[in-house]
Design a protein around this motif. Sequence first.
Motif, PDB file in Angstrom:
ATOM      1  N   TRP A 171      -7.270   1.191   0.864  1.00  0.00           N
ATOM      2  CA  TRP A 171      -7.246   1.289  -0.593  1.00  0.00           C
ATOM      3  C   TRP A 171      -6.634   2.613  -1.046  1.00  0.00           C
ATOM      4  CZ3 TRP A 171      -9.522   4.820  -3.901  1.00  0.00           C
ATOM      5  CH2 TRP A 171      -9.490   4.487  -5.266  1.00  0.00           C
ATOM      6  N   LEU A 172      -7.083   3.722  -0.430  1.00  0.00           N
ATOM      7  CA  LEU A 172      -6.557   5.035  -0.803  1.00  0.00           C
ATOM      8  C   LEU A 172      -5.061   5.136  -0.504  1.00  0.00           C
ATOM      9  CD1 LEU A 172      -6.959   7.990  -1.704  1.00  0.00           C
ATOM     10  CD2 LEU A 172      -7.493   8.536   0.688  1.00  0.00           C
ATOM     11  N   THR A 173      -4.674   4.670   0.670  1.00  0.00           N
ATOM     12  CA  THR A 173      -3.277   4.775   1.080  1.00  0.00           C
ATOM     13  C   THR A 173      -2.365   3.964   0.173  1.00  0.00           C
ATOM     14  OG1 THR A 173      -3.984   5.063   3.376  1.00  0.00           O
ATOM     15  CG2 THR A 173      -1.686   4.505   3.018  1.00  0.00           C
ATOM     16  N   TYR A 174      -2.750   2.733  -0.123  1.00  0.00           N
ATOM     17  CA  TYR A 174      -1.878   1.891  -0.959  1.00  0.00           C
ATOM     18  C   TYR A 174      -1.803   2.433  -2.384  1.00  0.00           C
ATOM     19  CZ  TYR A 174      -3.945  -1.198  -4.555  1.00  0.00           C
ATOM     20  OH  TYR A 174      -4.440  -1.712  -5.715  1.00  0.00           O
ATOM     21  N   ARG A 175      -2.892   2.984  -2.903  1.00  0.00           N
ATOM     22  CA  ARG A 175      -2.884   3.553  -4.249  1.00  0.00           C
ATOM     23  C   ARG A 175      -1.922   4.732  -4.346  1.00  0.00           C
ATOM     24  NH1 ARG A 175      -5.948   2.785  -9.076  1.00  0.00           N
ATOM     25  NH2 ARG A 175      -6.614   4.948  -8.981  1.00  0.00           N
ATOM     26  N   HIS A 198       2.366  -7.472  -5.747  1.00  0.00           N
ATOM     27  CA  HIS A 198       2.337  -7.310  -4.288  1.00  0.00           C
ATOM     28  C   HIS A 198       1.078  -6.582  -3.808  1.00  0.00           C
ATOM     29  CE1 HIS A 198       6.502  -8.675  -3.947  1.00  0.00           C
ATOM     30  NE2 HIS A 198       6.816  -7.876  -4.946  1.00  0.00           N
ATOM     31  N   ARG A 199       0.005  -6.637  -4.570  1.00  0.00           N
ATOM     32  CA  ARG A 199      -1.210  -5.896  -4.217  1.00  0.00           C
ATOM     33  C   ARG A 199      -1.726  -6.258  -2.825  1.00  0.00           C
ATOM     34  NH1 ARG A 199      -4.094  -3.352  -7.924  1.00  0.00           N
ATOM     35  NH2 ARG A 199      -3.326  -4.761  -9.575  1.00  0.00           N
ATOM     36  N   GLY A 200      -1.695  -7.542  -2.490  1.00  0.00           N
ATOM     37  CA  GLY A 200      -2.177  -7.984  -1.181  1.00  0.00           C
ATOM     38  C   GLY A 200      -1.365  -7.389  -0.048  1.00  0.00           C
ATOM     39  N   SER A 201      -0.051  -7.410  -0.167  1.00  0.00           N
ATOM     40  CA  SER A 201       0.817  -6.847   0.870  1.00  0.00           C
ATOM     41  C   SER A 201       0.650  -5.338   0.968  1.00  0.00           C
ATOM     42  CB  SER A 201       2.286  -7.188   0.568  1.00  0.00           C
ATOM     43  OG  SER A 201       2.501  -8.586   0.580  1.00  0.00           O
ATOM     44  N   LEU A 202       0.553  -4.672  -0.180  1.00  0.00           N
ATOM     45  CA  LEU A 202       0.381  -3.217  -0.191  1.00  0.00           C
ATOM     46  C   LEU A 202      -0.945  -2.822   0.451  1.00  0.00           C
ATOM     47  CD1 LEU A 202       1.677  -2.494  -3.812  1.00  0.00           C
ATOM     48  CD2 LEU A 202       2.868  -1.997  -1.668  1.00  0.00           C
ATOM     49  N   LEU A 203      -2.001  -3.580   0.161  1.00  0.00           N
ATOM     50  CA  LEU A 203      -3.301  -3.296   0.759  1.00  0.00           C
ATOM     51  C   LEU A 203      -3.283  -3.562   2.259  1.00  0.00           C
ATOM     52  CD1 LEU A 203      -6.213  -2.419   0.302  1.00  0.00           C
ATOM     53  CD2 LEU A 203      -6.792  -4.807  -0.216  1.00  0.00           C
ATOM     54  N   LEU A 204      -2.581  -4.626   2.675  1.00  0.00           N
ATOM     55  CA  LEU A 204      -2.468  -4.942   4.106  1.00  0.00           C
ATOM     56  C   LEU A 204      -1.810  -3.790   4.860  1.00  0.00           C
ATOM     57  CD1 LEU A 204      -2.680  -6.896   6.502  1.00  0.00           C
ATOM     58  CD2 LEU A 204      -0.452  -7.835   5.811  1.00  0.00           C
ATOM     59  N   ILE A 205      -0.730  -3.236   4.317  1.00  0.00           N
ATOM     60  CA  ILE A 205      -0.066  -2.100   4.955  1.00  0.00           C
ATOM     61  C   ILE A 205      -1.034  -0.928   5.056  1.00  0.00           C
ATOM     62  CG2 ILE A 205       1.789  -0.401   4.717  1.00  0.00           C
ATOM     63  CD1 ILE A 205       3.436  -2.551   3.296  1.00  0.00           C
ATOM     64  N   GLY A 206      -1.800  -0.694   3.984  1.00  0.00           N
ATOM     65  CA  GLY A 206      -2.760   0.405   4.002  1.00  0.00           C
ATOM     66  C   GLY A 206      -3.857   0.208   5.028  1.00  0.00           C
ATOM     67  N   ILE A 207      -4.340  -1.025   5.175  1.00  0.00           N
ATOM     68  CA  ILE A 207      -5.407  -1.303   6.150  1.00  0.00           C
ATOM     69  C   ILE A 207      -4.893  -1.108   7.578  1.00  0.00           C
ATOM     70  CG2 ILE A 207      -6.861  -3.131   7.127  1.00  0.00           C
ATOM     71  CD1 ILE A 207      -7.126  -4.247   4.295  1.00  0.00           C
ATOM     72  N   ILE A 208      -3.680  -1.589   7.847  1.00  0.00           N
ATOM     73  CA  ILE A 208      -3.093  -1.392   9.177  1.00  0.00           C
ATOM     74  C   ILE A 208      -2.938   0.097   9.457  1.00  0.00           C
ATOM     75  CG2 ILE A 208      -1.041  -1.752  10.605  1.00  0.00           C
ATOM     76  CD1 ILE A 208      -0.623  -4.407   9.121  1.00  0.00           C
ATOM     77  N   ALA A 243      -0.835  14.219  14.672  1.00  0.00           N
ATOM     78  CA  ALA A 243      -0.844  12.760  14.797  1.00  0.00           C
ATOM     79  C   ALA A 243      -1.080  12.106  13.440  1.00  0.00           C
ATOM     80  CB  ALA A 243      -1.922  12.321  15.800  1.00  0.00           C
ATOM     81  N   TYR A 244      -2.021  12.659  12.661  1.00  0.00           N
ATOM     82  CA  TYR A 244      -2.251  12.143  11.320  1.00  0.00           C
ATOM     83  C   TYR A 244      -0.993  12.234  10.470  1.00  0.00           C
ATOM     84  CZ  TYR A 244      -7.317  11.484  11.559  1.00  0.00           C
ATOM     85  OH  TYR A 244      -8.565  11.015  11.854  1.00  0.00           O
ATOM     86  N   LEU A 245      -0.317  13.375  10.538  1.00  0.00           N
ATOM     87  CA  LEU A 245       0.887  13.570   9.733  1.00  0.00           C
ATOM     88  C   LEU A 245       1.970  12.572  10.098  1.00  0.00           C
ATOM     89  CD1 LEU A 245       1.063  17.470   9.658  1.00  0.00           C
ATOM     90  CD2 LEU A 245       0.334  15.944   7.827  1.00  0.00           C
ATOM     91  N   LEU A 246       2.178  12.344  11.405  1.00  0.00           N
ATOM     92  CA  LEU A 246       3.183  11.377  11.830  1.00  0.00           C
ATOM     93  C   LEU A 246       2.835   9.970  11.334  1.00  0.00           C
ATOM     94  CD1 LEU A 246       3.900  12.552  15.491  1.00  0.00           C
ATOM     95  CD2 LEU A 246       5.417  12.751  13.516  1.00  0.00           C
ATOM     96  N   ILE A 247       1.551   9.623  11.413  1.00  0.00           N
ATOM     97  CA  ILE A 247       1.118   8.307  10.940  1.00  0.00           C
ATOM     98  C   ILE A 247       1.298   8.201   9.432  1.00  0.00           C
ATOM     99  CG2 ILE A 247      -0.901   6.821  10.615  1.00  0.00           C
ATOM    100  CD1 ILE A 247      -1.885   7.793  13.364  1.00  0.00           C
ATOM    101  N   THR A 251       3.710   5.714   7.470  1.00  0.00           N
ATOM    102  CA  THR A 251       3.151   4.848   6.439  1.00  0.00           C
ATOM    103  C   THR A 251       3.907   5.022   5.121  1.00  0.00           C
ATOM    104  OG1 THR A 251       0.966   5.062   7.469  1.00  0.00           O
ATOM    105  CG2 THR A 251       1.036   4.193   5.226  1.00  0.00           C
ATOM    106  N   GLY A 252       4.260   6.284   4.797  1.00  0.00           N
ATOM    107  CA  GLY A 252       5.044   6.536   3.606  1.00  0.00           C
ATOM    108  C   GLY A 252       6.395   5.853   3.657  1.00  0.00           C
ATOM    109  N   LEU A 253       7.038   5.905   4.823  1.00  0.00           N
ATOM    110  CA  LEU A 253       8.315   5.215   5.004  1.00  0.00           C
ATOM    111  C   LEU A 253       8.144   3.710   4.868  1.00  0.00           C
ATOM    112  CD1 LEU A 253       9.681   7.235   8.056  1.00  0.00           C
ATOM    113  CD2 LEU A 253      10.663   7.216   5.754  1.00  0.00           C
ATOM    114  N   TRP A 254       7.058   3.206   5.413  1.00  0.00           N
ATOM    115  CA  TRP A 254       6.775   1.766   5.324  1.00  0.00           C
ATOM    116  C   TRP A 254       6.641   1.353   3.864  1.00  0.00           C
ATOM    117  CZ3 TRP A 254       2.322  -0.780   8.691  1.00  0.00           C
ATOM    118  CH2 TRP A 254       2.508  -2.168   8.705  1.00  0.00           C
ATOM    119  N   TYR A 255       5.858   2.112   3.095  1.00  0.00           N
ATOM    120  CA  TYR A 255       5.708   1.819   1.668  1.00  0.00           C
ATOM    121  C   TYR A 255       7.026   1.999   0.923  1.00  0.00           C
ATOM    122  CZ  TYR A 255       0.657   1.158   1.427  1.00  0.00           C
ATOM    123  OH  TYR A 255      -0.606   0.635   1.555  1.00  0.00           O
TER     124      TYR A 255
END
Length: 278
Positions: A171-175, A198-208, A243-247, A251-255
């Motif tokens: 939730w935090l990541t997708y927001r 696209h809320r569902g897709s955005l949330l899915l990316i955040g959960i992954i 590791a967190y920063l790379l992830i 994730t930012g690139l993915w979004y």
Amino acid sequence: MNFTAVLRSWARALSTQFRFKILLLSVIPLLISLAVWGGLMAWRLQAVFDFIQSYFSNHDGFANASAILNSLGLLALKTVIVPLLAMWLLLPLVIITSLLFIGVLVMPTVAKHVGQRDFAQLELRRGSSFFASLGFSLGSFFIFVFAWIVTLPLFFVPPVYVLVQPLLWGWLTYRVMSYDALAPFADKQERQLLVAKHRGSLLLIGIIAGWFSGLPSMLWMGGAMSMAYVAFFPIFVSLAIWAYLLIFIFTGLWYQHFCLDALQALRQEQNAEVTINI
């Protein structure tokens, strides 16, 4: 939920992640995070340990913790319960500040890089200012911290905790990241429309991404459970933060790829409707 678009943007993000400029971007927030948290920990970490130790001693905390750990078959953790609790308290703060550094310092550069390289024809409508983006991120962080604290006791119910925590991080990541990805390119109406659609897709990316962010947590907690955690603490912290920063950057690139692809498709649909009406 558009699984095809999610997978397509994942593949594009993976390709972008290994560009030299993007890899270099992870170094800047890493150095800032290490400087900030390294200084704070060198200054007050022992005080945090002493406070937890004193609190446990004065409130029968060690006896209660031993009973709980024994019921879970984790009595061996009794000897490191104080540093382990300190890690649990510090971990979300480190993650949140790292994410804030990513959002403020890195994401604008990532957005510009992806926009110029992969979506050069996309018009920049700048539907949000820097301070509006910062305020939106901080508001989301406060809501997340409250929810994280409320659900922290679920750690002792592993099946539930494993489900709840990725949902919170998702939730935090997708927001935050969908907002930052669209801010330079979309106007306010477009951004709201795309997020709703696209809320569902955005949330899915955040959960992954939330599940992947658990990997550095294992490294962090591994340091706390090690009898030699004091000697290797700076190494565990540095590797975990990087590791967190790379992830987060991935994730930012993915979004970025998903949101700009969706924005491009939206504008093409709108242009086609205008052409038909004419």
